[in-house]
Design a protein around this motif. Structure first.
Motif, PDB file in Angstrom:
ATOM      1  N   GLN A 131      41.764 -10.592 -62.028  1.00 28.73           N
ATOM      2  CA  GLN A 131      41.611 -11.345 -62.927  1.00 28.73           C
ATOM      3  C   GLN A 131      42.235 -11.911 -63.630  1.00 28.73           C
ATOM      4  OE1 GLN A 131      38.596 -10.079 -65.897  1.00 28.73           O
ATOM      5  NE2 GLN A 131      38.178 -11.747 -66.515  1.00 28.73           N
ATOM      6  N   SER A 132      43.167 -11.913 -64.631  1.00 24.00           N
ATOM      7  CA  SER A 132      44.561 -12.745 -65.043  1.00 24.00           C
ATOM      8  C   SER A 132      45.072 -14.110 -63.900  1.00 24.00           C
ATOM      9  CB  SER A 132      45.057 -11.864 -65.470  1.00 24.00           C
ATOM     10  OG  SER A 132      45.917 -11.017 -65.212  1.00 24.00           O
ATOM     11  N   SER A 133      45.399 -13.118 -62.716  1.00 25.27           N
ATOM     12  CA  SER A 133      45.842 -13.932 -62.103  1.00 25.27           C
ATOM     13  C   SER A 133      44.473 -14.620 -60.666  1.00 25.27           C
ATOM     14  CB  SER A 133      46.356 -12.917 -60.786  1.00 25.27           C
ATOM     15  OG  SER A 133      46.068 -12.432 -60.365  1.00 25.27           O
ATOM     16  N   VAL A 134      43.814 -14.500 -61.291  1.00 24.70           N
ATOM     17  CA  VAL A 134      42.976 -15.041 -60.172  1.00 24.70           C
ATOM     18  C   VAL A 134      42.377 -15.152 -58.913  1.00 24.70           C
ATOM     19  CG1 VAL A 134      42.624 -16.717 -62.008  1.00 24.70           C
ATOM     20  CG2 VAL A 134      43.925 -17.746 -60.229  1.00 24.70           C
ATOM     21  N   VAL A 135      43.324 -14.023 -58.887  1.00 29.12           N
ATOM     22  CA  VAL A 135      42.797 -13.033 -57.925  1.00 29.12           C
ATOM     23  C   VAL A 135      41.589 -13.281 -57.293  1.00 29.12           C
ATOM     24  CG1 VAL A 135      43.325 -11.206 -55.629  1.00 29.12           C
ATOM     25  CG2 VAL A 135      45.258 -11.874 -57.430  1.00 29.12           C
ATOM     26  N   GLU A 136      40.694 -11.879 -58.204  1.00 35.76           N
ATOM     27  CA  GLU A 136      39.713 -12.063 -57.483  1.00 35.76           C
ATOM     28  C   GLU A 136      38.667 -13.111 -57.415  1.00 35.76           C
ATOM     29  OE1 GLU A 136      36.754 -11.102 -61.465  1.00 35.76           O
ATOM     30  OE2 GLU A 136      38.700  -9.511 -60.931  1.00 35.76           O
ATOM     31  N   PHE A 137      39.048 -14.231 -57.807  1.00 31.23           N
ATOM     32  CA  PHE A 137      37.999 -16.104 -58.251  1.00 31.23           C
ATOM     33  C   PHE A 137      38.650 -16.134 -56.374  1.00 31.23           C
ATOM     34  CE2 PHE A 137      38.374 -14.767 -62.936  1.00 31.23           C
ATOM     35  CZ  PHE A 137      36.552 -14.510 -62.646  1.00 31.23           C
ATOM     36  N   TYR A 138      40.098 -16.283 -55.964  1.00 33.00           N
ATOM     37  CA  TYR A 138      40.111 -17.533 -55.064  1.00 33.00           C
ATOM     38  C   TYR A 138      40.850 -17.259 -53.824  1.00 33.00           C
ATOM     39  CZ  TYR A 138      39.021 -20.704 -58.630  1.00 33.00           C
ATOM     40  OH  TYR A 138      38.962 -21.273 -59.781  1.00 33.00           O
ATOM     41  N   PHE A 139      41.324 -15.157 -54.156  1.00 32.64           N
ATOM     42  CA  PHE A 139      42.241 -14.697 -52.742  1.00 32.64           C
ATOM     43  C   PHE A 139      40.940 -14.902 -51.754  1.00 32.64           C
ATOM     44  CE2 PHE A 139      44.415 -12.158 -49.964  1.00 32.64           C
ATOM     45  CZ  PHE A 139      46.290 -12.557 -49.826  1.00 32.64           C
ATOM     46  N   GLY A 140      39.570 -14.509 -51.598  1.00 36.54           N
ATOM     47  CA  GLY A 140      39.052 -13.725 -50.722  1.00 36.54           C
ATOM     48  C   GLY A 140      39.127 -14.905 -49.533  1.00 36.54           C
ATOM     49  N   ASN A 141      39.074 -16.081 -49.972  1.00 34.56           N
ATOM     50  CA  ASN A 141      39.095 -17.338 -48.615  1.00 34.56           C
ATOM     51  C   ASN A 141      40.065 -17.521 -48.412  1.00 34.56           C
ATOM     52  OD1 ASN A 141      38.675 -19.085 -51.187  1.00 34.56           O
ATOM     53  ND2 ASN A 141      37.042 -20.200 -50.059  1.00 34.56           N
ATOM     54  N   ALA A 142      41.951 -17.479 -48.996  1.00 35.27           N
ATOM     55  CA  ALA A 142      42.926 -17.930 -49.187  1.00 35.27           C
ATOM     56  C   ALA A 142      43.080 -17.994 -47.852  1.00 35.27           C
ATOM     57  CB  ALA A 142      43.258 -17.750 -50.120  1.00 35.27           C
ATOM     58  N   LEU A 143      43.455 -16.496 -46.734  1.00 35.22           N
ATOM     59  CA  LEU A 143      43.960 -17.273 -45.733  1.00 35.22           C
ATOM     60  C   LEU A 143      43.660 -17.497 -44.121  1.00 35.22           C
ATOM     61  CD1 LEU A 143      45.702 -13.186 -46.214  1.00 35.22           C
ATOM     62  CD2 LEU A 143      46.115 -15.889 -47.369  1.00 35.22           C
ATOM     63  N   LYS A 144      44.197 -17.989 -43.617  1.00 30.67           N
ATOM     64  CA  LYS A 144      44.128 -18.746 -42.372  1.00 30.67           C
ATOM     65  C   LYS A 144      44.678 -18.204 -41.133  1.00 30.67           C
ATOM     66  CE  LYS A 144      43.260 -23.304 -43.852  1.00 30.67           C
ATOM     67  NZ  LYS A 144      43.900 -24.955 -43.663  1.00 30.67           N
ATOM     68  N   ALA A 145      45.234 -17.082 -41.982  1.00 32.05           N
ATOM     69  CA  ALA A 145      46.460 -16.798 -41.203  1.00 32.05           C
ATOM     70  C   ALA A 145      46.829 -15.268 -41.839  1.00 32.05           C
ATOM     71  CB  ALA A 145      47.203 -17.565 -40.271  1.00 32.05           C
ATOM     72  N   LEU A 146      47.632 -14.303 -41.460  1.00 32.51           N
ATOM     73  CA  LEU A 146      48.566 -13.135 -41.920  1.00 32.51           C
ATOM     74  C   LEU A 146      50.135 -13.868 -41.812  1.00 32.51           C
ATOM     75  CD1 LEU A 146      46.278 -10.013 -40.485  1.00 32.51           C
ATOM     76  CD2 LEU A 146      45.637 -11.524 -42.111  1.00 32.51           C
ATOM     77  N   PRO A 147      50.501 -12.948 -42.761  1.00 31.42           N
ATOM     78  CA  PRO A 147      51.792 -13.603 -43.134  1.00 31.42           C
ATOM     79  C   PRO A 147      53.255 -12.375 -42.035  1.00 31.42           C
ATOM     80  CG  PRO A 147      51.633 -12.090 -44.726  1.00 31.42           C
ATOM     81  CD  PRO A 147      50.352 -12.355 -43.905  1.00 31.42           C
ATOM     82  N   HIS A 148      51.880 -11.422 -41.726  1.00 29.89           N
ATOM     83  CA  HIS A 148      52.751 -10.257 -40.615  1.00 29.89           C
ATOM     84  C   HIS A 148      51.946  -9.552 -40.357  1.00 29.89           C
ATOM     85  CE1 HIS A 148      52.880  -7.112 -44.252  1.00 29.89           C
ATOM     86  NE2 HIS A 148      53.437  -8.581 -44.542  1.00 29.89           N
TER      87      HIS A 148
END
Length: 247
Positions: free
Chosen positions: A108-125
């Motif tokens: 929550q404090s890093s806003v991962v739960e709000f925005y990361f769900g659709n953040a990636l178009k590919a995987l880094p590895h």
């Protein structure tokens, strides 16, 4: 939350970097991720990284192919899309009121739960699991206050405390060149900044403070503006956008 990582390709080159503009600023891109703008300044003695990527790939190793000078990493806010790569660097700077977000991050404090769900178009590895992503905790090597400076040898950037989005949101201003980094206090989504009140993703979000912060940005004698999201803009556009906020 199932992000179906098997449906995402693995990116070969996670980072891209633009040539330096007339102010010596280079933009670093994460083309496979939705994140903040990343800016890179090479000084005489040190380099400055303004915001640090989402942190899923080795941005420090990438930058060490660009310059062999020490890198000062600055996070304008303790959100994952600005402070994600902060832990990778030896010099880690953030405002004192957002330092807790990187010392003891949570979704929550890093806003991962709000925005990361659709953040990636590919995987880094191979094997990267988006569901497991967290902001990596680190101890800042320097906590900042309004008026502090970051000295690169031939370039000095002044810290601007710009609360509102969070209590510790901040930017940087170089008085010699009138270069302005706004951080999360001013972002471009098309030609708009935050509509209405700043997002209440943080328990310290404060619309009154936010209004004072963008008025401060408006009144600076900037000649070029590098926002927390989006491409660089000229100050007259910034001032028009800020004026529309109060219309």
């Amino acid at each position: 939350m199932d992000l179906n990582p098997k449906n995402l390709p693995v990116a070969e080159d996670w980072f891209q970097i633009d040539p330096a503009d007339e102010f010596g600023i280079r933009r670093i891109r994460e083309p496979y991720a939705k994140g903040g703008s990343i800016w890179f300044v090479e000084g005489e003695d040190k380099c400055l990284l303004v915001d640090t990527s989402i942190g899923v790939a080795p941005i420090r190793a990438f930058l060490e192919t660009v310059s062999d000078k020490p890198i000062v990493a600055f996070a304008s806010v303790g959100y994952y899309d600005h402070a994600g790569g902060l832990h990778q660097f030896d010099d880690r700077l953030i405002h004192k009121y957002d330092a807790h977000r990187v010392r003891s991050p949570n979704r929550q404090s890093s806003v991962v739960e709000f925005y990361f769900g659709n953040a990636l178009k590919a995987l880094p590895h191979e094997g990267f699991e988006p569901d497991d992503y967290e902001l990596t905790a680190c101890e800042p090597t320097r906590v900042l206050s309004d008026g502090d400076t970051i000295d690169l040898g031939d370039r000095i950037f002044e810290v601007l405390h710009l609360p509102g989005i969070t209590e510790g949101t901040c930017g940087l201003f170089e008085r010699k060149t009138a270069v302005l980094f706004t951080g999360e206090a001013l972002v471009w989504n098309g030609d708009e900044i935050y509509d209405g009140e700043p997002p209440e993703r943080s328990d310290d979000a404060d619309n009154k403070a936010f209004c004072a912060s963008i008025k401060r940005l408006r009144d600076l004698p900037a000649v070029i503006v590098y926002p927390g999201h989006g491409q660089r803009q000229y100050p007259q556009i910034m001032r028009q956008v800020i004026a529309s906020y109060f219309a």
